[in-house]
Design a protein around this motif. Structure first.
Motif: not given
Length: 119
Positions: A9-27
């Protein structure tokens, strides 16, 4: 295979940083993407980034959001600045991944992370 986090939850004008991590046997991972979806609406592409670093954004977030990735650690980010209530949605990460021992790329989705923007 894809784990998204960073919403909140953030107020209008604010900032957030999303992350997405991939895992497993990745080539290898080709294009990685962020989508968002509000209840009752279709899931829409927000931004994408190739493994070479080419970025694309939907017009509504250009200049406010920045997509990036750490290829060494298979992590993608979405820095969201100057958030508005229109940005509120569940954000999903998506990627084209080739698993080790295979030759084809498959599309994977993360579980979604909620972004709420108060006015």
């Amino acid at each position: 295979q894809l784990q998204a986090c960073g919403g909140g939850l953030v107020q209008a004008g604010g900032s957030l940083r999303l992350s997405c991590a991939a895992s497993g046997s990745i080539a290898n991972i080709l294009t990685m993407r962020w989508y968002r979806q509000v209840p009752g609406k279709r899931r829409n592409l927000v931004a994408s980034i190739t493994n070479g670093g080419n970025e694309n954004y939907v017009d509504s977030v250009k200049g406010r959001f920045t997509i990036s990735r750490d290829n060494a650690n298979n992590i993608m980010y979405l820095q969201m600045n100057h958030l508005t209530p229109d940005d509120a949605a569940v954000y999903y990460c998506n990627a084209d991944i080739r698993k080790t021992g295979t030759w084809e790329y498959l599309e994977f989705w993360g579980q979604g992370t909620q972004v709420t923007v108060s006015s």
